[in-house]
Design a protein around this motif. Structure first.
Motif, PDB file in Angstrom:
ATOM      1  N   LEU A   1      -5.500  -2.129   5.256  1.00 38.48           N
ATOM      2  CA  LEU A   1      -5.622  -3.238   4.291  1.00 38.48           C
ATOM      3  C   LEU A   1      -4.550  -4.285   4.521  1.00 38.48           C
ATOM      4  O   LEU A   1      -4.817  -5.482   4.498  1.00 38.48           O
ATOM      5  CB  LEU A   1      -5.549  -2.678   2.859  1.00 38.48           C
ATOM      6  CG  LEU A   1      -6.782  -1.856   2.465  1.00 38.48           C
ATOM      7  CD1 LEU A   1      -6.605  -1.265   1.072  1.00 38.48           C
ATOM      8  CD2 LEU A   1      -8.049  -2.722   2.527  1.00 38.48           C
ATOM      9  N   SER A   2      -3.309  -3.793   4.812  1.00 40.29           N
ATOM     10  CA  SER A   2      -2.262  -4.809   4.982  1.00 40.29           C
ATOM     11  C   SER A   2      -2.500  -5.631   6.242  1.00 40.29           C
ATOM     12  O   SER A   2      -2.156  -6.816   6.298  1.00 40.29           O
ATOM     13  CB  SER A   2      -0.873  -4.168   4.986  1.00 40.29           C
ATOM     14  OG  SER A   2      -0.875  -3.066   5.839  1.00 40.29           O
ATOM     15  N   ILE A   3      -3.137  -5.032   7.281  1.00 37.52           N
ATOM     16  CA  ILE A   3      -3.437  -5.799   8.485  1.00 37.52           C
ATOM     17  C   ILE A   3      -4.554  -6.803   8.193  1.00 37.52           C
ATOM     18  O   ILE A   3      -4.482  -7.977   8.566  1.00 37.52           O
ATOM     19  CB  ILE A   3      -3.811  -4.850   9.641  1.00 37.52           C
ATOM     20  CG1 ILE A   3      -2.554  -4.145  10.147  1.00 37.52           C
ATOM     21  CG2 ILE A   3      -4.453  -5.628  10.780  1.00 37.52           C
ATOM     22  CD1 ILE A   3      -2.837  -2.952  10.986  1.00 37.52           C
ATOM     23  N   LEU A   4      -5.606  -6.296   7.507  1.00 38.91           N
ATOM     24  CA  LEU A   4      -6.711  -7.202   7.199  1.00 38.91           C
ATOM     25  C   LEU A   4      -6.234  -8.348   6.303  1.00 38.91           C
ATOM     26  O   LEU A   4      -6.758  -9.466   6.377  1.00 38.91           O
ATOM     27  CB  LEU A   4      -7.850  -6.438   6.520  1.00 38.91           C
ATOM     28  CG  LEU A   4      -8.571  -5.438   7.448  1.00 38.91           C
ATOM     29  CD1 LEU A   4      -9.711  -4.749   6.703  1.00 38.91           C
ATOM     30  CD2 LEU A   4      -9.115  -6.139   8.696  1.00 38.91           C
TER      31      LEU A   4
ATOM     32  N   ILE B   1      -4.622   8.082   3.334  1.00 42.18           N
ATOM     33  CA  ILE B   1      -4.200   7.031   2.392  1.00 42.18           C
ATOM     34  C   ILE B   1      -3.221   6.073   3.062  1.00 42.18           C
ATOM     35  O   ILE B   1      -3.278   4.856   2.884  1.00 42.18           O
ATOM     36  CB  ILE B   1      -3.618   7.690   1.108  1.00 42.18           C
ATOM     37  CG1 ILE B   1      -3.306   6.656   0.042  1.00 42.18           C
ATOM     38  CG2 ILE B   1      -2.401   8.512   1.396  1.00 42.18           C
ATOM     39  CD1 ILE B   1      -4.550   6.175  -0.667  1.00 42.18           C
ATOM     40  N   ILE B   2      -2.364   6.661   3.945  1.00 41.70           N
ATOM     41  CA  ILE B   2      -1.394   5.804   4.649  1.00 41.70           C
ATOM     42  C   ILE B   2      -2.129   4.901   5.624  1.00 41.70           C
ATOM     43  O   ILE B   2      -1.891   3.691   5.713  1.00 41.70           O
ATOM     44  CB  ILE B   2      -0.348   6.684   5.364  1.00 41.70           C
ATOM     45  CG1 ILE B   2       0.450   7.457   4.317  1.00 41.70           C
ATOM     46  CG2 ILE B   2       0.553   5.843   6.258  1.00 41.70           C
ATOM     47  CD1 ILE B   2       1.498   8.360   4.875  1.00 41.70           C
ATOM     48  N   SER B   3      -3.102   5.488   6.369  1.00 44.15           N
ATOM     49  CA  SER B   3      -3.876   4.678   7.309  1.00 44.15           C
ATOM     50  C   SER B   3      -4.572   3.539   6.568  1.00 44.15           C
ATOM     51  O   SER B   3      -4.561   2.386   7.026  1.00 44.15           O
ATOM     52  CB  SER B   3      -4.926   5.539   8.003  1.00 44.15           C
ATOM     53  OG  SER B   3      -4.319   6.620   8.645  1.00 44.15           O
ATOM     54  N   LEU B   4      -5.194   3.889   5.429  1.00 47.91           N
ATOM     55  CA  LEU B   4      -5.933   2.860   4.683  1.00 47.91           C
ATOM     56  C   LEU B   4      -5.009   1.751   4.200  1.00 47.91           C
ATOM     57  O   LEU B   4      -5.352   0.568   4.269  1.00 47.91           O
ATOM     58  CB  LEU B   4      -6.646   3.510   3.488  1.00 47.91           C
ATOM     59  CG  LEU B   4      -7.919   4.285   3.873  1.00 47.91           C
ATOM     60  CD1 LEU B   4      -8.469   5.016   2.659  1.00 47.91           C
ATOM     61  CD2 LEU B   4      -8.958   3.331   4.464  1.00 47.91           C
TER      62      LEU B   4
ATOM     63  N   ALA C   1      -6.118   6.111  13.831  1.00 42.03           N
ATOM     64  CA  ALA C   1      -6.383   4.957  14.690  1.00 42.03           C
ATOM     65  C   ALA C   1      -6.868   3.744  13.896  1.00 42.03           C
ATOM     66  O   ALA C   1      -6.974   2.654  14.457  1.00 42.03           O
ATOM     67  CB  ALA C   1      -7.425   5.338  15.744  1.00 42.03           C
ATOM     68  N   TRP C   2      -7.204   3.948  12.656  1.00 39.15           N
ATOM     69  CA  TRP C   2      -7.797   2.849  11.872  1.00 39.15           C
ATOM     70  C   TRP C   2      -6.924   1.598  11.821  1.00 39.15           C
ATOM     71  O   TRP C   2      -7.435   0.495  12.024  1.00 39.15           O
ATOM     72  CB  TRP C   2      -8.140   3.318  10.442  1.00 39.15           C
ATOM     73  CG  TRP C   2      -9.243   4.337  10.416  1.00 39.15           C
ATOM     74  CD1 TRP C   2     -10.069   4.647  11.448  1.00 39.15           C
ATOM     75  CD2 TRP C   2      -9.611   5.177   9.334  1.00 39.15           C
ATOM     76  NE1 TRP C   2     -10.936   5.631  11.088  1.00 39.15           N
ATOM     77  CE2 TRP C   2     -10.685   5.995   9.790  1.00 39.15           C
ATOM     78  CE3 TRP C   2      -9.165   5.334   8.016  1.00 39.15           C
ATOM     79  CZ2 TRP C   2     -11.300   6.934   8.988  1.00 39.15           C
ATOM     80  CZ3 TRP C   2      -9.787   6.276   7.213  1.00 39.15           C
ATOM     81  CH2 TRP C   2     -10.842   7.076   7.694  1.00 39.15           C
ATOM     82  N   PRO C   3      -5.620   1.684  11.570  1.00 40.27           N
ATOM     83  CA  PRO C   3      -4.818   0.451  11.562  1.00 40.27           C
ATOM     84  C   PRO C   3      -4.905  -0.313  12.877  1.00 40.27           C
ATOM     85  O   PRO C   3      -4.972  -1.548  12.890  1.00 40.27           O
ATOM     86  CB  PRO C   3      -3.403   0.968  11.321  1.00 40.27           C
ATOM     87  CG  PRO C   3      -3.567   2.273  10.647  1.00 40.27           C
ATOM     88  CD  PRO C   3      -4.816   2.853  11.197  1.00 40.27           C
TER      89      PRO C   3
END
Lengths: 288, 474
Positions: free
Chosen positions: A197-200, A190-193, B435-437
């Protein structure tokens, strides 16, 4: 004669089992005593019987010494046997220690021992040790053997037992299973997601900012009109280079990407010269 | 004359009979060739099993254990001699060399012929101790033969030995029915050092037995050399190279007289055997087992094929015995083991409670796993195990180090390299959620970059707007 024998107490038991025996070994006046250190005050003293073991186990403390005095008899008459042994057996393992008596010509024998004389294995036994008395000699006289008492060894809890290291014997060894290092773990998805999203989200922010500042691509038609091939190839090959990088990331190897990257790079260089000259001509014309 | 004939017949038979797994050349060292007749049955047994026997006296100058630096015999049987020493051809050093060269020795002692000092020192070197009195023998007032030793009690009757440990195969139990009696006449007891795993007693003295010197018979046994099962009557030593050395405390045990003898036991501990009947000794069968073991006829193991291969996700790789594996590979190991039993190789099965183990080791074992029998062929068993290689790269060994009492030693080592993960064998970054971010970051950068290139190429300038204060705004 047999009548006489049966009168002798020491033959009662053996006589019952071995009615035919002409004569047999036995003992008289057997006294077992346990004395503390320095011989001060007899802690324990009892008479040994030749047919029943002592009812209670004899306790042998760390500083005590156990002594047995007896008179060996052959057919009722005191005599020295060749073998007068006290066997002390560990009932768990069957290990046995032998204590020979010091026997005089008169048949009077004595044996004494302390905890130090016992092998380490017997000191650690969980059950009382079983003491068997053997009196035997050459010839046809029936040998004597009987369980006479149990020995309870009380070790000093304050003094550690002597270390017993099991000697090497060939056999099955303990199994070993390698303990693997734990696999690396990622944090919660959930943290990665959230961060993905914030990067995108920065892309629309970037485009929005550019649009607010008046960014546009209105010169596309003009550029394509002046240098159509150069602009198409230049922009297209930049996209193609990104595509090659994507393939490299997913499944191509370095040597697979190098030839197309070389080709695309050359195209970028050649078409870029033309396309950027066109951009320069617009700038010189004051259109930028 | 009759026995000569049977000798000839047996000699002929021996051509077809199979022999020991390590050759059939046997040297019998005895004082006088005439003494041979005392052991005629025993020797006939040996010849019947296919041994070709040379007889030599220790004094003879023909006796030599080595010829041109090679072992001249496969096995040596030393019968007691009266001489103080065994002469220059049978020194302790030569006997040890013979063992080191893989030869087997069966040594017999006798209390009537004091053991030569050279042999005493040889035994000392192996941590087998003989009584210091050179005439000492073992007596038991509870388990003696009432027919032949009613007075002296020096013929000790011993039952067939039990297995020394539950997990050790008992080769000396006969048919296993029990009730067999072994007569051990006038034997020399031995005491064994506790530190050597190479020493194993076959036959121990009964609880009530002890060692004494008949010369001081009048006195009591106040300080015996040893007593009870501490005394070993028949001792074996199997060297690291699996050469076997056996000491039989009583050479008389092998004599014809005791092969046929009837014995009747005395009354034992707690009145056992009060109504004993006279029975025939089991010496002949027991001597054959002890000799057979010493001369590699039983208890010899052999390794056949060894295979190891990659076995990832249940799919067996076609490449056997590769030189290299990767860490955390799933691997299967197979080893084929046979056991020699008198005249043929048979499938080897460990005793219940025992197991063949495989070690996967670099200096020290990382894995030690039991090998389970999977397939049995006519003369071998195939043991196998599957496991995951440790997560440590280096040079590793598949090692089967099977050392058990009474079985010849197996030491098999197959070296393989275990490499670490190659760069393209790790999990790809998109399966790692952490690694996704970063992947998204690269995507955002590329998008921004392509858009910027387009802007740079094709952006049309917007007309300049001026604020009231004359500053330009865009």
């Amino acid at each position: 004669m047999r009548f006489l024998h049966s009168l002798l107490p020491s033959f009662l038991v053996l006589g019952a089992g071995l009615a035919q025996a002409a004569s047999s070994w036995g003992f008289d006046d057997a006294v077992i005593s346990v004395t503390g250190k320095g011989g001060a005050g007899s802690a324990f003293k009892d008479k040994l019987s030749d047919h029943v073991p002592l009812a209670k186990p004899v306790t042998l403390g760390a500083a005590d010494s156990l002594k047995i005095v007896l008179t060996a008899t052959e057919a009722g008459a005191a005599k020295r046997p060749h073998q007068a042994f006290l066997l002390v057996r560990d009932q768990d393992t069957g290990l046995e220690a032998t204590f020979p008596f010091q026997v005089k010509e008169s048949g009077k024998g004595k044996v004494d021992f302390t905890q130090k004389d016992l092998p380490i294995q017997l000191l650690t036994s969980s059950q009382p040790l079983r003491a068997t008395l053997l009196l035997a000699s050459f010839g046809s006289t029936q040998a004597f053997s009987n369980h006479v008492f149990n020995l309870d060894v009380k070790t000093d809890p304050n003094v550690p037992l002597p270390k017993y290291e099991k000697p090497l014997r060939y056999g099955k060894l303990d199994e070993i299973h390698h303990i693997f290092k734990a696999d690396p773990k990622s944090g919660p998805k959930i943290i990665s997601l959230f961060f993905v999203l914030s990067i995108l989200a920065t892309i629309p922010v970037l485009f929005g900012t550019w649009a607010y500042l008046g960014a546009n691509i209105s010169h596309v038609s003009k550029a394509l009109g002046t240098a159509p091939i150069a602009h198409t190839l230049f922009f297209g090959s930049i996209l193609a280079m990104e595509g090659i990088f994507f393939l490299y990331y997913t499944n191509w190897t370095l040597f697979q990407i190098l030839p197309p990257a070389g080709v695309v790079g050359t195209i970028i260089f050649l078409s870029g010269t033309k396309a950027l000259s066109e951009v320069q001509s617009r700038r010189l014309a004051g259109e930028r | 004359m009759r026995w000569l004939l049977s000798f000839l017949l047996l000699g002929l038979l021996s051509v077809v009979q199979a022999v020991s797994s390590s050759g059939n050349k046997l040297l019998v060292v005895l004082e006088d060739l005439a003494e041979k007749s005392k052991y005629s049955k025993y020797i006939a047994d040996l010849e019947g099993r296919g041994f070709s026997i040379n007889y030599e006296s220790p004094k003879s100058d023909k006796v030599a254990l080595f010829e041109l630096g090679e072992r001249a015999y496969d096995h040596v049987l030393l019968l007691p001699t009266k001489a103080k020493g065994l002469g220059p051809a049978l020194t302790p050093k030569l006997l040890l060399d013979f063992i080191n060269a893989g030869g087997n020795i069966l040594l017999t002692l006798s209390s009537s012929n004091p053991t030569p000092t050279s042999l005493v020192s040889l035994l000392l070197e192996l941590d087998i101790h003989l009584p210091t009195d050179r005439n000492a023998l073992v007596v038991d007032h509870f388990n003696y033969d009432t027919l032949s030793a009613a007075e002296k009690h020096d013929v000790v009757l011993v039952p067939r030995p039990d297995a020394i440990r539950p997990d050790v195969k008992n080769f000396f139990r006969g048919d296993g029915k029990g009730g067999d009696v072994i007569a051990f006449p006038r034997g020399v007891p031995q005491e064994l050092g506790n530190t050597s795993p190479l020493l194993t007693p076959i036959l121990r003295a009964p609880r009530t037995a002890y060692s004494y010197n008949p010369k001081d018979e009048g006195e009591a046994a106040e300080d015996p050399f040893g007593a009870g099962p501490q005394l070993s009557l028949i001792t074996t030593m199997q060297a690291r190279n699996s050469a076997r050395f056996t000491v039989i405390g009583s050479a008389e045990l092998l004599e014809d007289a005791w092969f046929d003898a009837k014995v009747k036991r005395s009354v034992g501990l707690g009145g056992v055997g009060t109504d004993a009947k006279s029975v025939k000794t089991a010496n002949q069968a027991f001597a054959a087992e002890v000799t057979g073991w010493t001369f590699n006829e039983i208890g010899v193991l052999k390794v056949g094929k060894i295979e190891h291969y990659l076995n990832e996700a249940g799919v067996k790789s076609n490449i056997t015995n590769p030189k290299i594996y990767r860490v955390k590979n799933d691997v299967t190991y197979e080893i084929e083991i046979s056991e020699y039993s008198w005249d043929k190789w048979v499938p080897f099965t460990p005793q219940a409670g025992d197991v063949v183990q495989l070690e996967f080791s670099m200096l020290s074992p990382f894995h030690r796993l039991p090998l389970t029998p999977t397939t049995t062929t006519k003369n071998s068993t195939i043991y196998t195990t599957s496991f995951r290689l440790p997560d440590q790269h280096g040079i590793f060994n598949f090692k089967v180090n099977h050392k058990r009492p009474f079985l010849s030693n197996l030491e098999e080592k197959n070296t393989v390299t275990v490499r670490h993960f190659a760069h393209d064998e790790w999990p790809r970054s998109w399966v790692i959620s952490g690694a996704w971010p970063w992947i998204a970051g690269i995507g955002a950068t590329i998008t921004g970059w392509v858009a910027f290139v387009a802007l740079w190429l094709w952006s049309k300038p917007v007309p300049l707007k001026l604020t009231t204060s004359g500053k330009k705004i865009q």
